[in-house]
Design a protein around this motif. Structure first.
Motif, short mmCIF file in Angstrom:
data_model
loop_
_atom_site.label_atom_id
_atom_site.label_comp_id
_atom_site.label_asym_id
_atom_site.label_seq_id
_atom_site.Cartn_x
_atom_site.Cartn_y
_atom_site.Cartn_z
N VAL A 62 0.85 -1.18 0.00
CA VAL A 62 0.00 0.00 0.00
C VAL A 62 0.89 1.24 0.00
O VAL A 62 1.60 1.51 0.97
N LEU A 63 0.87 1.98 -1.11
CA LEU A 63 1.70 3.18 -1.21
C LEU A 63 1.09 4.34 -0.44
O LEU A 63 1.80 5.11 0.21
N ALA A 64 -0.23 4.48 -0.52
CA ALA A 64 -0.90 5.60 0.14
C ALA A 64 -2.36 5.21 0.38
O ALA A 64 -2.91 4.35 -0.31
N SER A 65 -2.97 5.85 1.37
CA SER A 65 -4.37 5.56 1.69
C SER A 65 -4.99 6.76 2.37
O SER A 65 -4.29 7.67 2.84
N ALA A 66 -6.32 6.76 2.41
CA ALA A 66 -7.07 7.81 3.11
C ALA A 66 -8.41 7.23 3.51
O ALA A 66 -8.88 6.24 2.95
N GLY A 67 -9.03 7.86 4.51
CA GLY A 67 -10.30 7.36 5.01
C GLY A 67 -10.13 6.71 6.37
O GLY A 67 -9.28 7.12 7.17
N ASP A 68 -10.91 5.68 6.64
CA ASP A 68 -10.80 5.01 7.94
C ASP A 68 -9.54 4.14 8.01
O ASP A 68 -8.83 3.98 7.01
N GLY A 69 -9.29 3.61 9.20
CA GLY A 69 -8.06 2.84 9.41
C GLY A 69 -7.97 1.60 8.57
O GLY A 69 -6.86 1.12 8.26
N ASN A 70 -9.10 1.05 8.14
CA ASN A 70 -9.10 -0.17 7.35
C ASN A 70 -8.61 0.05 5.92
O ASN A 70 -8.30 -0.91 5.21
N SER A 71 -8.55 1.30 5.50
CA SER A 71 -8.17 1.58 4.10
C SER A 71 -6.71 1.25 3.81
O SER A 71 -6.34 1.07 2.66
N SER A 72 -5.88 1.17 4.84
CA SER A 72 -4.45 0.89 4.64
C SER A 72 -4.12 -0.60 4.74
O SER A 72 -2.96 -0.98 4.77
#
Length: 518
Positions: free
Chosen positions: A162-172
């Motif tokens: 996972v290079l990048a994520s946003a939103g809730d903690g599950n998004s990563s």
């Protein structure tokens, strides 16, 4: 189906209201009311329901309001023509109104899509780090689709990351087995893949193609859509959109905006790959520069003492010359001194390698500052060659550090002072509080000082001022090792210098006396 039933019910209600007043209202006015009804249905439900409403209205007008009543027979030819005109006008008007409504909705959607992409461009253009840019993109995806989370994944030799994520903690999260199948499908087919309920419109929902030779995977409760990221026809990752998505103008037509996000994400992933390759190349270049500098230093600092030792030994072994005892002693002193110099160079190189390779594990404990200074003075008694090394500090000052590393750093500073201080002048060792949280240990000498332009560089590897390199031989590693040892002990080191002398200060975390004696 809902629109058709509503149309029939509305037409029936309209007939029920108008039928009792047929004579008073008149056929022309009734036809205009049904025409308005048809246009209203077309504007509300679209073209197909509008056409259905035109037919229903025409039949209702014929059956309930055209003589003879309650039959589809039309006696007056003018009324036949009027019903045909009514049907044509209803169909044309409803179609035009429906098209205008669709065009307005499409224009509004495109305007909203343009605003989202403009906001995305503004968010990403200010990011220098490609990973930060991808994080901004994920935040824009979450905002545009009102989704729980979004992330960008790229392929690695061992799987996905996972290079990048946003939103809730599950998004990563890393892809599980079910998601892994869909990721591979999206990559290999170039088709948006979906698991579970994403909240996208059923008519517009991304199509799922079952991977060849694989059984169906159970779908999770939380829907996930995977959009392939392609650059130059090659898939380099996926954009993962977690569902279900909320209320958004793009719910019924997500493909265009998702494709635009995917293009930007693909460029961001490519930038990240380029940045990683550039960092690797830069690290290799720095390693090569260090190797070159190290070889240059070694070739000089090892070759010179070896040449002196070789000359002295060769002279002593020459049987044709009867060397006086004073000359023999001088030769032996040269051998001894140059051997010490070789030992110091090799020790410096090994110490620096230990620091930079991370193999030094500091053993932090509470120790008295005076004990560190006294230990360093004892270890440099021979190096000082009779020069006065004085310890001037109060008792009861305790620091939290690795004693062996700090003492070695102080030894290097004392030996450095012996090299550069004016002959016959003393070297002062001391310790003093520096605020409530630190203790300063210092090594001060009375020497010519360090030039202002050289002060910012004295702790760099292999750095030696031109005037120093002419007066004193060395590898230029001693102060770099001091900084490394002090940093490992949780402290810092800095230097102050003037024409009257130089003072190196080692700042270490302080420990209260009551805690030290507990």
């Amino acid at each position: 189906m809902g629109g058709a039933l509503t149309t029939i019910a509305s037409a029936a209600a309209l007939v029920a209201v108008l039928a009792p007043f047929h004579r008073q209202v008149g056929l022309l006015n009734e036809g205009l009311i049904f025409l308005a009804f048809t246009l209203l249905v077309s504007a509300t439900w679209g073209r197909q329901i509008g056409l259905f409403a035109a037919v229903v209205a025409n039949l209702a007008l014929n059956f309930f309001f055209v003589e003879p009543l309650h039959t589809f027979t039309v006696q007056d030819p003018a009324n036949v023509f009027g019903l045909l005109v009514f049907l044509v006008v209803s169909i044309v008007g409803g179609t035009l109104l429906s098209n205008a409504r669709s065009s307005a909705r499409e224009a509004a959607r495109r305007e909203a899509e343009t605003q989202v992409l403009l906001q995305l461009s503004r968010a990403m253009i200010g990011q220098i780090d490609p990973i930060d840019a991808l994080s901004s993109l994920c935040r824009e995806v979450v905002g545009a689709f009102n989704a729980p989370g979004a992330s960008v994944l790229s392929a690695t030799p061992t799987g996905w990351r996972v290079l990048a994520s946003a939103g809730d903690g599950n998004s990563s999260r890393m892809p599980d087995r079910a998601e892994g199948v869909m990721v591979e499908q999206a990559i290999h087919t170039g088709i948006v893949a979906r698991l579970g309920h994403t909240g996208l419109s059923p008519a517009r929902r991304p199509r799922i193609v079952a991977p060849a030779g694989r059984r169906r995977v159970d779908e999770p409760e939380r829907g996930v859509a995977f959009v392939p990221l392609e650059v130059g026809g090659k898939a380099i990752g996926v954009l993962r959109l977690d569902g279900p998505i909320g209320s958004t103008p793009f719910r019924d037509n997500a493909e265009g905006l998702l494709a635009a996000f995917a293009r930007e994400a693909a460029l961001g992933v490519q930038r990240a790959e380029f940045a990683r390759a550039a960092a690797h190349a830069d690290a290799l270049m720095q390693a090569d520069e260090m190797k070159t500098a190290l070889m240059t230093s070694i070739s000089h600092d090892l070759k010179t003492p070896l040449a002196s030792i070789k000359m002295a030994v060769t002279s002593l072994l020459d049987a044709s010359v009867a060397w006086p005892e004073t000359d023999v002693a001088a030769f032996l002193e040269v051998i001894d001194g140059q051997a010490d110099r070789l030992n110091r160079v090799i020790s410096d190189i090994l110490d620096l390698n230990r620091i930079e390779s991370g193999v030094v594990a500091p053993a932090l404990r509470t120790v008295e500052a005076r004990a560190l200074l006294e230990d360093a003075r004892e270890r440099t008694a021979i190096t000082a060659r009779g020069r006065e090394v004085r310890v001037d500090t109060a008792d009861g000052l305790f620091v939290h550090a690795d004693a062996s590393l700090v003492v070695q750093a102080l030894v290097n500073l004392i030996e450095n002072a012996v090299k550069y201080a004016t002959d016959g002048t003393p070297i002062l060792l001391g310790a003093q509080p520096s605020g409530e949280d630190a203790i300063d240990l210092f090594v001060a000498d009375e020497g010519p000082g360090i030039a202002t332009q050289d002060l910012p560089h004295v702790f760099e590897r292999f750095y030696r001022a031109d005037d120093q390199s002419r007066r004193v031989k060395g590898s230029g590693l001693g102060l770099a090792i001091v900084k490394g040892f002090v940093t490992l002990s949780g402290g810092s080191v800095h230097v102050d210098s003037s024409p009257d002398g130089t003072r190196f200060t080692v700042s270490l975390p302080a420990v209260g006396q009551e805690r030290a004696t507990a």
